[in-house]
Design an enzyme around this catalytic site. Sequence first.
Site, PDB file in Angstrom:
ATOM      1  N   THR A 151       0.849  -1.183   0.000  1.00 45.98           N
ATOM      2  CA  THR A 151       0.000   0.000   0.000  1.00 45.98           C
ATOM      3  C   THR A 151       0.882   1.230   0.000  1.00 45.98           C
ATOM      4  O   THR A 151       1.976   1.185   0.557  1.00 45.98           O
ATOM      5  CB  THR A 151      -0.816  -0.005   1.318  1.00 45.98           C
TER       6      THR A 151
ATOM      7  N   GLY B 134       1.020  -3.832   4.931  1.00 44.04           N
ATOM      8  CA  GLY B 134       1.152  -5.227   5.351  1.00 44.04           C
ATOM      9  C   GLY B 134      -0.211  -5.857   5.547  1.00 44.04           C
ATOM     10  O   GLY B 134      -1.212  -5.329   5.074  1.00 44.04           O
TER      11      GLY B 134
ATOM     12  N   ARG C 181     -13.885  -7.782   0.909  1.00 45.06           N
ATOM     13  CA  ARG C 181     -12.900  -7.677   1.999  1.00 45.06           C
ATOM     14  C   ARG C 181     -12.342  -6.250   2.062  1.00 45.06           C
ATOM     15  O   ARG C 181     -11.986  -5.658   1.051  1.00 45.06           O
ATOM     16  CB  ARG C 181     -11.774  -8.687   1.761  1.00 45.06           C
ATOM     17  N   VAL C 182     -12.253  -5.734   3.265  1.00 47.54           N
ATOM     18  CA  VAL C 182     -11.666  -4.413   3.475  1.00 47.54           C
ATOM     19  C   VAL C 182     -10.485  -4.577   4.426  1.00 47.54           C
ATOM     20  O   VAL C 182     -10.597  -5.251   5.452  1.00 47.54           O
ATOM     21  CB  VAL C 182     -12.710  -3.439   4.074  1.00 47.54           C
ATOM     22  N   GLY C 183      -9.363  -3.983   4.084  1.00 50.35           N
ATOM     23  CA  GLY C 183      -8.175  -4.084   4.936  1.00 50.35           C
ATOM     24  C   GLY C 183      -8.078  -2.909   5.899  1.00 50.35           C
ATOM     25  O   GLY C 183      -9.060  -2.212   6.181  1.00 50.35           O
ATOM     26  N   ASP C 184      -6.889  -2.697   6.401  1.00 48.93           N
ATOM     27  CA  ASP C 184      -6.654  -1.606   7.349  1.00 48.93           C
ATOM     28  C   ASP C 184      -6.597  -0.232   6.682  1.00 48.93           C
ATOM     29  O   ASP C 184      -6.867   0.794   7.309  1.00 48.93           O
ATOM     30  CB  ASP C 184      -5.326  -1.834   8.090  1.00 48.93           C
TER      31      ASP C 184
ATOM     32  N   GLY D 151      -3.463  -6.361   6.592  1.00 48.82           N
ATOM     33  CA  GLY D 151      -4.359  -5.407   7.226  1.00 48.82           C
ATOM     34  C   GLY D 151      -5.109  -5.955   8.418  1.00 48.82           C
ATOM     35  O   GLY D 151      -5.382  -5.223   9.376  1.00 48.82           O
TER      36      GLY D 151
HETATM   37  N1  ASP Z   1      -2.565  -3.194   4.235  1.00 46.86           N
HETATM   38  C1  ASP Z   1      -3.088  -3.600   2.951  1.00 46.86           C
HETATM   39  C2  ASP Z   1      -4.314  -4.434   3.147  1.00 46.86           C
HETATM   40  O1  ASP Z   1      -4.378  -5.209   4.076  1.00 46.86           O
HETATM   41  C3  ASP Z   1      -2.123  -4.329   2.123  1.00 46.86           C
HETATM   42  C4  ASP Z   1      -0.680  -3.877   2.225  1.00 46.86           C
HETATM   43  O2  ASP Z   1      -0.400  -2.779   2.558  1.00 46.86           O
HETATM   44  O3  ASP Z   1       0.223  -4.657   1.966  1.00 46.86           O
HETATM   45  O4  ASP Z   1      -5.183  -4.355   2.321  1.00 46.86           O
END
Ligand code: ASP
Length: 339
Positions: A200, A252, A228-231, A254
């Site tokens: 990201t 990383g 799906r929703v990440g951080d 999320g």
């Molecule tokens: N943090 C992002 C997510 O979980 C992915 C990433 O930054 O690698 O969607």
Amino acid sequence: MSTRRKFLQSSVLGSVAVITDKKVLAQSQYKNVTDQPLVVSTWDFGKTANAAAWDVLIKKRRAVDAVEAGVRIPEADPTNQTIGYGGLPDRDGRVTLDACIMDEYYNCGSVMALEHVTHAISVARLVMEKTPHIVLAGDGALQFALANGFKKENLLTAESKKAWEEWQKTSKYEPVMNIENKLYGKDKDPTPGGPDNHDTIGMIAMDAKGNLGGACTTSGMAFKMHGRVGDSPIIGAGLYVDNEVGAATSSGVGEEVIRVVGSHLVVELMRHGLSPENACKEAVQRIIKRNPEKAKNIQVGFVAINKKGQYGAYALQKGFTIAVKSGEEDKVVAAKSIY
Ligand code: ASP
């Protein structure tokens, strides 16, 4: 200092409570940047994004304007398969974007699972500025974007479609969220910027007035479950800005960042006296504490700046990089890591 305040500080800081900023800086690989402005972002590709943000900062415009302009660069870059146009799709073959933005007044805006619009960050900014809400998701976010002049686009490039078709051969329609690249092997990583199928851009900046802003935008985990929703679009998880203290953002897995409300945690640790690097390290350690075995096999990295113009980062695994631009520096730095 009152006894209660002392107690709160020592319980929050734990073993690192005695480390003064001076000592931390002496141990740190990072330079103490005192000149404003400053922009810091995740990964190597943050360097070109920082350049765009810098053009805004040197015109003495707000940090929030700079970070929006900065992250629009990788959003529009089809060769970056983890952000915006050209991002790897979900397991149904749909490119869905997550983004959020925050300014120096705790104003914030976010879009989750937005399809068909390259500049998710600019839609998030409009959510912040034109609605009474903070988050718009899915079709509602798209309708809002279209009503505000964004054009409907196809974000799935031929390269990302090919990667998705390859994934389908072996995936059995299962989402994957680790750094071991079970699908690809370590040498055949499908994405630029790291040994993973996700990355990201999180960007945080201090402007010429010393005010802070941050932005975070991603296509999320490649081949994730639809919806799906990440951080990254969650205020406090993927990004947090507190103009009294500092700002932090993450990249990383999320799910692990959300559990510890990672970016807010980093900012609160800085409020209690930790340097940006040590605050990021403490947040990473919180992830390990929850599940040490899992933490060995995933990547999470945090990056932070404070109001003194100091910056720092820390990750679970080697390989996390940050890009820094100030009046004195323009470089990519490898973050320290636990493993
Ligand atoms: N943090 C992002 C997510 O979980 C992915 C990433 O930054 O690698 O969607």
